[in-house]
Scaffold this active site. Structure first.
Site, PDB file in Angstrom:
ATOM      1  N   GLU A   1       8.536   3.864 -13.763  1.00  0.00           N
ATOM      2  CA  GLU A   1       7.773   5.113 -12.949  1.00  0.00           C
ATOM      3  C   GLU A   1       8.846   6.534 -12.423  1.00  0.00           C
ATOM      4  O   GLU A   1      10.243   6.202 -12.586  1.00  0.00           O
ATOM      5  CB  GLU A   1       7.257   4.831 -11.691  1.00  0.00           C
TER       6      GLU A   1
ATOM      7  N   ARG B   1      -5.071   6.601   0.746  1.00  0.00           N
ATOM      8  CA  ARG B   1      -6.751   6.255   1.184  1.00  0.00           C
ATOM      9  C   ARG B   1      -6.589   5.067   1.578  1.00  0.00           C
ATOM     10  O   ARG B   1      -7.855   5.008   2.240  1.00  0.00           O
ATOM     11  CB  ARG B   1      -7.017   6.326  -0.641  1.00  0.00           C
TER      12      ARG B   1
ATOM     13  N   CYS C   1       3.910   1.955  -3.050  1.00  0.00           N
ATOM     14  CA  CYS C   1       4.714   1.945  -3.893  1.00  0.00           C
ATOM     15  C   CYS C   1       5.799   2.907  -4.463  1.00  0.00           C
ATOM     16  O   CYS C   1       6.622   3.264  -4.196  1.00  0.00           O
ATOM     17  CB  CYS C   1       4.290   1.754  -5.185  1.00  0.00           C
TER      18      CYS C   1
ATOM     19  N   HIS D   1       5.948  -0.529 -11.937  1.00  0.00           N
ATOM     20  CA  HIS D   1       5.006  -1.099 -11.673  1.00  0.00           C
ATOM     21  C   HIS D   1       3.836  -2.173 -12.706  1.00  0.00           C
ATOM     22  O   HIS D   1       4.222  -1.887 -14.101  1.00  0.00           O
ATOM     23  CB  HIS D   1       3.277   0.313 -11.863  1.00  0.00           C
TER      24      HIS D   1
END
Length: 207
Positions: free
Chosen positions: A81, A91, A143, A161
């Site tokens: 990332e 969510r 994360c 990831h």
């Protein structure tokens, strides 16, 4: 550069899953990769507890570089990332039942870049036959929360990831929070935890 002390973190299982590839693979990593020495540790899937846990681990192990692993259920490649974003937007609840929506992580810039360059690591993974690409978006779940905090620490850090690999007969019931509705790639990535461990050894060896 001589050998470094590396700290590699993964996450505990999340939600109804009893398995998290980012945490399970830690047991398959050697204590040394090339000249580097490795320490490994689990982080909680918790907005409130992951940051303090990471700070404690860095203070305990005093690494010279930090690699944080997490699962991305919608990805088949290994994806370092490039950015951490200063926003928690869940969510679904974390393991503590917390579900922050559009909330800053801390007082700080809107986003921060990784302090370890993801490009050489990604190139080495692809050269070794492990599907990898640099990601520009770590999602807004725990994360990304950890990536943002890690990239503001006073040591080189990179969040990676990994695919949500599972033992034969199991499927990941959670873990796609990073990539909701983005139609992710399905290029060849590691097919099991042993391949993932070998890929991570290649990646760590580039540092």
């Amino acid at each position: 550069m001589g050998g470094m002390r590396l700290l590699v973190t993964g996450f505990e299982p999340f939600g109804s899953d009893h398995f998290n590839a980012s945490g399970q693979v830690l047991a398959l990593l050697p204590s040394r990769v090339g000249q580097h020495t490795l320490a490994t540790a689990l982080l909680p899937v918790s907005f409130a507890r992951s940051g303090p846990a990471l700070q404690h681990l860095v203070a305990e192990h005093r690494p010279q570089a930090l690699i944080c692993l997490g699962e991305a259920g919608g990805r088949s490649r290994i994806t370092p990332e490039r950015w951490g974003v200063n926003e928690d937007d869940a969510r679904i609840p974390d393991n503590d039942g917390a579900q922050p929506r559009s909330r800053p992580i801390t007082a700080g810039p809107p986003r921060v870049a990784s302090t370890l360059d993801p490009e050489p690591l990604t190139a080495a993974l692809n050269a070794a036959g492990f599907g990898a690409r640099v990601s520009q978006d770590a999602g807004r779940f725990v994360c990304n929360h950890v990536a943002y905090l890690a990239y503001r620490m006073p040591l080189p850090a990179l969040f990676i990831h990994v695919p949500a690999l599972r033992p034969a007969g199991q499927t990941a019931t959670v873990g796609a929070e990073t990539d909701a509705g983005t139609g992710n790639n399905h290029a060849a990535g590691p097919r099991d935890l042993n391949e993932l461990a070998r890929a991570l050894e290649v990646a760590l060896g580039t540092l």
